[in-house]
Design a protein around this motif. Structure first.
Motif, PDB file in Angstrom:
ATOM      1  N   ALA A  48     -10.122  -3.160  46.414  1.00 42.55           N
ATOM      2  CA  ALA A  48      -8.258  -3.045  46.337  1.00 42.55           C
ATOM      3  C   ALA A  48      -7.980  -3.265  47.278  1.00 42.55           C
ATOM      4  CB  ALA A  48      -7.682  -1.976  45.639  1.00 42.55           C
ATOM      5  N   ASP A  49      -8.804  -2.547  48.703  1.00 41.31           N
ATOM      6  CA  ASP A  49      -8.585  -2.842  50.280  1.00 41.31           C
ATOM      7  C   ASP A  49      -8.496  -4.370  50.815  1.00 41.31           C
ATOM      8  OD1 ASP A  49      -7.794  -0.106  49.685  1.00 41.31           O
ATOM      9  OD2 ASP A  49      -9.372   0.772  51.035  1.00 41.31           O
ATOM     10  N   LEU A  50      -9.331  -5.333  50.067  1.00 38.02           N
ATOM     11  CA  LEU A  50      -9.401  -6.169  51.155  1.00 38.02           C
ATOM     12  C   LEU A  50      -7.567  -6.716  51.128  1.00 38.02           C
ATOM     13  CD1 LEU A  50     -12.236  -7.418  49.173  1.00 38.02           C
ATOM     14  CD2 LEU A  50     -12.523  -6.919  51.540  1.00 38.02           C
ATOM     15  N   ASP A  95      -5.829 -12.423  52.433  1.00 39.28           N
ATOM     16  CA  ASP A  95      -4.845 -12.402  51.581  1.00 39.28           C
ATOM     17  C   ASP A  95      -5.952 -13.489  50.107  1.00 39.28           C
ATOM     18  OD1 ASP A  95      -2.372 -12.774  52.907  1.00 39.28           O
ATOM     19  OD2 ASP A  95      -2.454 -14.317  53.436  1.00 39.28           O
ATOM     20  N   TYR A  96      -7.162 -13.366  50.895  1.00 42.11           N
ATOM     21  CA  TYR A  96      -8.005 -13.672  49.422  1.00 42.11           C
ATOM     22  C   TYR A  96      -7.679 -12.488  48.511  1.00 42.11           C
ATOM     23  CZ  TYR A  96      -8.785 -17.645  52.423  1.00 42.11           C
ATOM     24  OH  TYR A  96      -8.452 -18.975  52.431  1.00 42.11           O
ATOM     25  N   GLY A  97      -7.950 -12.559  47.023  1.00 45.40           N
ATOM     26  CA  GLY A  97      -7.982 -11.446  46.382  1.00 45.40           C
ATOM     27  C   GLY A  97      -9.252 -11.313  46.608  1.00 45.40           C
ATOM     28  N   PRO A  98      -9.803  -9.759  45.278  1.00 44.68           N
ATOM     29  CA  PRO A  98     -10.905  -9.183  45.257  1.00 44.68           C
ATOM     30  C   PRO A  98     -11.038  -9.826  44.012  1.00 44.68           C
ATOM     31  CG  PRO A  98      -8.216  -7.454  44.751  1.00 44.68           C
ATOM     32  CD  PRO A  98      -8.308  -8.837  45.111  1.00 44.68           C
ATOM     33  N   ARG A 145       2.106  -7.539  45.511  1.00 39.23           N
ATOM     34  CA  ARG A 145       0.578  -8.269  46.637  1.00 39.23           C
ATOM     35  C   ARG A 145      -0.259  -8.735  45.270  1.00 39.23           C
ATOM     36  NH1 ARG A 145      -1.592 -10.512  50.048  1.00 39.23           N
ATOM     37  NH2 ARG A 145      -3.165 -10.203  51.276  1.00 39.23           N
ATOM     38  N   ALA A 146       0.315  -8.613  44.372  1.00 35.60           N
ATOM     39  CA  ALA A 146      -0.413  -8.508  43.196  1.00 35.60           C
ATOM     40  C   ALA A 146      -0.333 -10.042  43.166  1.00 35.60           C
ATOM     41  CB  ALA A 146      -0.671  -8.131  41.897  1.00 35.60           C
ATOM     42  N   ALA A 147       1.213 -10.617  43.279  1.00 40.23           N
ATOM     43  CA  ALA A 147       1.709 -11.575  42.719  1.00 40.23           C
ATOM     44  C   ALA A 147       0.815 -13.017  43.700  1.00 40.23           C
ATOM     45  CB  ALA A 147       2.993 -11.785  42.425  1.00 40.23           C
ATOM     46  N   GLU A 148       0.438 -12.224  44.481  1.00 37.57           N
ATOM     47  CA  GLU A 148       0.480 -13.496  46.029  1.00 37.57           C
ATOM     48  C   GLU A 148      -1.076 -13.374  46.165  1.00 37.57           C
ATOM     49  OE1 GLU A 148       3.223 -11.622  49.313  1.00 37.57           O
ATOM     50  OE2 GLU A 148       1.412 -11.235  49.450  1.00 37.57           O
ATOM     51  N   LEU A 149      -2.051 -12.657  45.083  1.00 34.37           N
ATOM     52  CA  LEU A 149      -2.835 -12.965  45.142  1.00 34.37           C
ATOM     53  C   LEU A 149      -4.189 -14.150  43.524  1.00 34.37           C
ATOM     54  CD1 LEU A 149      -4.296  -9.780  45.810  1.00 34.37           C
ATOM     55  CD2 LEU A 149      -4.268 -11.274  47.569  1.00 34.37           C
ATOM     56  N   PRO A 150      -4.874 -15.129  44.291  1.00 34.64           N
ATOM     57  CA  PRO A 150      -5.660 -15.947  43.397  1.00 34.64           C
ATOM     58  C   PRO A 150      -5.902 -15.124  42.272  1.00 34.64           C
ATOM     59  CG  PRO A 150      -6.793 -15.729  45.374  1.00 34.64           C
ATOM     60  CD  PRO A 150      -5.372 -15.156  45.671  1.00 34.64           C
ATOM     61  N   SER A 151      -6.620 -13.906  42.145  1.00 33.12           N
ATOM     62  CA  SER A 151      -7.803 -13.419  40.745  1.00 33.12           C
ATOM     63  C   SER A 151      -6.384 -11.890  40.751  1.00 33.12           C
ATOM     64  CB  SER A 151      -8.730 -12.535  41.697  1.00 33.12           C
ATOM     65  OG  SER A 151      -8.280 -11.715  42.671  1.00 33.12           O
ATOM     66  N   SER A 152      -5.073 -11.794  40.961  1.00 32.62           N
ATOM     67  CA  SER A 152      -4.490 -10.716  39.893  1.00 32.62           C
ATOM     68  C   SER A 152      -4.234 -11.417  38.706  1.00 32.62           C
ATOM     69  CB  SER A 152      -3.376 -10.725  40.427  1.00 32.62           C
ATOM     70  OG  SER A 152      -2.234 -12.078  39.649  1.00 32.62           O
ATOM     71  N   PRO A 153      -4.370 -10.564  37.570  1.00 37.98           N
ATOM     72  CA  PRO A 153      -5.241 -10.987  36.399  1.00 37.98           C
ATOM     73  C   PRO A 153      -3.768 -12.583  35.954  1.00 37.98           C
ATOM     74  CG  PRO A 153      -5.268  -8.802  36.150  1.00 37.98           C
ATOM     75  CD  PRO A 153      -4.581  -9.270  37.762  1.00 37.98           C
ATOM     76  N   GLU A 154      -2.484 -12.256  36.089  1.00 30.10           N
ATOM     77  CA  GLU A 154      -1.897 -13.277  35.734  1.00 30.10           C
ATOM     78  C   GLU A 154      -1.362 -14.258  37.051  1.00 30.10           C
ATOM     79  OE1 GLU A 154      -0.944  -9.569  37.462  1.00 30.10           O
ATOM     80  OE2 GLU A 154      -0.071  -9.159  35.746  1.00 30.10           O
ATOM     81  N   ASN A 155      -2.268 -14.134  37.766  1.00 26.78           N
ATOM     82  CA  ASN A 155      -2.539 -15.937  38.528  1.00 26.78           C
ATOM     83  C   ASN A 155      -3.856 -15.627  37.811  1.00 26.78           C
ATOM     84  OD1 ASN A 155      -0.331 -16.190  39.828  1.00 26.78           O
ATOM     85  ND2 ASN A 155      -0.867 -14.682  41.567  1.00 26.78           N
ATOM     86  N   ALA A 156      -4.216 -15.303  38.013  1.00 24.62           N
ATOM     87  CA  ALA A 156      -6.051 -15.926  37.331  1.00 24.62           C
ATOM     88  C   ALA A 156      -5.876 -16.469  36.405  1.00 24.62           C
ATOM     89  CB  ALA A 156      -7.035 -15.035  36.859  1.00 24.62           C
ATOM     90  N   ALA A 157      -4.790 -16.409  35.379  1.00 26.01           N
ATOM     91  CA  ALA A 157      -4.201 -17.330  33.880  1.00 26.01           C
ATOM     92  C   ALA A 157      -4.278 -18.397  33.939  1.00 26.01           C
ATOM     93  CB  ALA A 157      -4.057 -16.134  32.885  1.00 26.01           C
TER      94      ALA A 157
END
Length: 173
Positions: A108-110, A115-118, A133-145
């Motif tokens: 979570a600190d990465l 800008d690469y997600g956890p 911040r999660a909205a900016e990251l590729p691995s957030s659940p919303e973006n990963a989907a």
């Protein structure tokens, strides 16, 4: 995906179909980039209107003032792997390191630094990554989907190796 294949139906790749689509769009492609730095430079300098590239590279040039934006729609989500060599002399220590590195709080600190997600989805449940911040990251659940998951097993198969060889030949023509 450019030919209508759903992200969750991408693998195994229909390589012939993919190359038919690539032949169709090839006249409109100014450059097939070969490095992350080149992709960023092409976008930063306005030499391309659209490009598929790593989100961290796009974020970097946006931060530097480039007029660009990006989406994860139909992206390809890649992962990173940590490996321990078989029969490692300090196996217990190596495994402790791997487990510490993938711990949700550490992961979570990465995004504070890059800008690469956890890689550990549980990092998004720690309340250490803001919704913005999660909205900016590729691995957030919303973006990963919205993305296809890179199938490393397929790419390391004989079919994947042949597809890579074919790609290198295609882009040099």
């Amino acid at each position: 995906m450019a030919d209508g294949v759903a992200p969750d139906e991408l693998y195994p790749l229909d390589v012939d179909r993919a190359y038919e689509k690539l032949e169709e769009i090839k006249p409109y492609v100014a450059t097939w980039w070969t490095s992350g730095g080149q992709s960023a430079q092409l976008l930063h300098d306005g030499e391309v209107d659209m490009i598929m590239m790593w989100n961290g590279r796009v974020s970097s040039i946006i931060d530097a003032g480039a007029q660009a934006a990006f989406t994860y729609n139909q992206g390809v989500l890649q992962s990173t792997h940590l490996c321990v060599i078989k029969d490692a002399p300090h196996l217990d220590t190596a495994m402790k390191f791997v487990n510490a590195a993938i711990a949700p709080d550490v992961q979570a600190d990465l995004p504070k630094y890059i800008d690469y997600g956890p890689g550990n989805p549980a990092a998004f449940q720690t309340d250490r990554i803001s919704k913005a911040r999660a909205a900016e990251l590729p691995s957030s659940p919303e973006n990963a989907a919205k993305q296809a998951l890179m199938a490393y097993e397929w790419w390391s198969s004989p079919e994947g190796v042949e597809a890579e060889r074919r790609w290198l030949e295609f882009m040099q023509q």
